[in-house]
Design an enzyme around this catalytic site. Structure first.
Site, PDB file in Angstrom:
ATOM      1  N   GLY A  49       1.022  -0.906  -0.003  1.00  0.00           N
ATOM      2  CA  GLY A  49       0.254  -0.614   0.137  1.00  0.00           C
ATOM      3  C   GLY A  49       0.269   1.007  -0.624  1.00  0.00           C
TER       4      GLY A  49
ATOM      5  N   GLN B  89       3.789   9.990   0.585  1.00  0.00           N
ATOM      6  CA  GLN B  89       4.696   8.978   0.906  1.00  0.00           C
ATOM      7  C   GLN B  89       5.177   9.168  -0.700  1.00  0.00           C
ATOM      8  OE1 GLN B  89       2.916   5.440   2.098  1.00  0.00           O
ATOM      9  NE2 GLN B  89       4.350   5.334   3.174  1.00  0.00           N
TER      10      GLN B  89
ATOM     11  N   CYS C 241       6.240   0.188   6.703  1.00  0.00           N
ATOM     12  CA  CYS C 241       5.568   1.027   6.451  1.00  0.00           C
ATOM     13  C   CYS C 241       6.172   1.279   5.071  1.00  0.00           C
ATOM     14  CB  CYS C 241       5.257   2.278   7.093  1.00  0.00           C
ATOM     15  SG  CYS C 241       4.508   3.880   6.457  1.00  0.00           S
ATOM     16  N   LEU C 242       6.575   1.303   4.598  1.00  0.00           N
ATOM     17  CA  LEU C 242       7.584   1.696   3.322  1.00  0.00           C
ATOM     18  C   LEU C 242       8.593   3.402   3.458  1.00  0.00           C
ATOM     19  CD1 LEU C 242       6.367   1.160   0.073  1.00  0.00           C
ATOM     20  CD2 LEU C 242       8.100  -0.462   1.399  1.00  0.00           C
TER      21      LEU C 242
ATOM     22  N   HIS D   6      -4.753   2.237   7.409  1.00  0.00           N
ATOM     23  CA  HIS D   6      -2.969   2.736   7.857  1.00  0.00           C
ATOM     24  C   HIS D   6      -3.156   3.375   6.505  1.00  0.00           C
ATOM     25  CE1 HIS D   6       1.567   1.397   7.669  1.00  0.00           C
ATOM     26  NE2 HIS D   6       0.956   2.479   6.907  1.00  0.00           N
ATOM     27  N   GLU D   7      -3.775   3.252   5.512  1.00  0.00           N
ATOM     28  CA  GLU D   7      -3.100   4.112   4.444  1.00  0.00           C
ATOM     29  C   GLU D   7      -4.127   6.298   4.521  1.00  0.00           C
ATOM     30  OE1 GLU D   7      -0.542   3.696   2.448  1.00  0.00           O
ATOM     31  OE2 GLU D   7      -0.494   1.462   2.699  1.00  0.00           O
TER      32      GLU D   7
ATOM     33  N   HIS E 143      -2.189   7.829   6.587  1.00  0.00           N
ATOM     34  CA  HIS E 143      -0.857   8.510   6.197  1.00  0.00           C
ATOM     35  C   HIS E 143      -1.873  10.050   5.894  1.00  0.00           C
ATOM     36  CE1 HIS E 143       2.911   6.722   5.866  1.00  0.00           C
ATOM     37  NE2 HIS E 143       1.795   5.072   5.818  1.00  0.00           N
TER      38      HIS E 143
HETATM   39 NI    NI Z   1       3.172   3.360   5.731  1.00  0.00          NI
END
Ligand code: NI
Length: 175
Positions: free
Chosen positions: A46, A51, A97-98, A139-140, A143
């Site tokens: 995701g 990001q 998380c990236l 989660h997304e 963000h």
């Molecule tokens: Ni994340």
């Protein structure tokens, strides 16, 4: 399509509240393509616009291979996603998380949610999510509001990870 750089902690942009997308233009479709390519390359399941330093309410996701290694890709794009209902029941999932590479932590969230969003044609949808999908979309969407999964951890754990990434950034800047 083009790969974008993923911003990581302690980049302050991760705390920005992203703006709604007013119209699904060709530029937005290009951004979605870039985000999917960047997400697959990372690899991740995701990604939120911020990001890749685009403070817009857009999320890409593909849970297919995470759920079944042999399944075909299932790229998904959610524009202006919002949670419109949550279950009282909670579930715990180990999240990563990236933007916080190689760090994982258990987070408790509603087990099921109903999500409202626009697709790439600007058409509205509502969809029920459970399991990994429910965790990932929450989660997304976090963000998009400048919230990170480490915010749900104990203060001790959160401070430890924030400190670790701040130190690493300092070291990298000094090199
Ligand atoms: Ni994340």
């Amino acid at each position: 399509m083009a790969l974008r750089d993923i911003i990581i902690l302690p980049d302050k942009r991760l705390r920005v509240v992203s703006a709604p997308i007013e119209a699904v233009t060709p530029a937005i479709r290009r951004l979605a393509d870039d985000m999917l390519e960047t997400m697959y390359e990372a690899p991740g399941i995701g990604l939120a616009g911020i990001q890749v330093a685009e403070p817009l309410r857009i999320v890409t996701m593909d849970l297919a291979r995470k759920e079944d290694e042999d399944s075909a890709p299932n790229p998904r794009v959610f524009i202006n996603p919002e949670i419109v209902a949550r279950s009282d029941e909670l579930s715990v999932y180990e999240e990563g998380c990236l933007s916080i590479p190689e760090y994982y932590g258990e987070v408790e969230r509603p087990a099921r949610v109903r999500v409202r969003y626009l697709d790439l044609d600007g058409k509205p949808h509502e969809e029920d999510a459970e399991g990994l999908f429910a965790t990932c979309i929450q989660h997304e969407i976090d963000h998009l509001d400048g919230v990170l999964f480490v915010d749900y951890l104990s203060k001790l754990k959160r401070d430890r990870v924030l400190k670790k990434f701040a130190k690493a950034a300092k070291r990298a800047a000094a090199e």
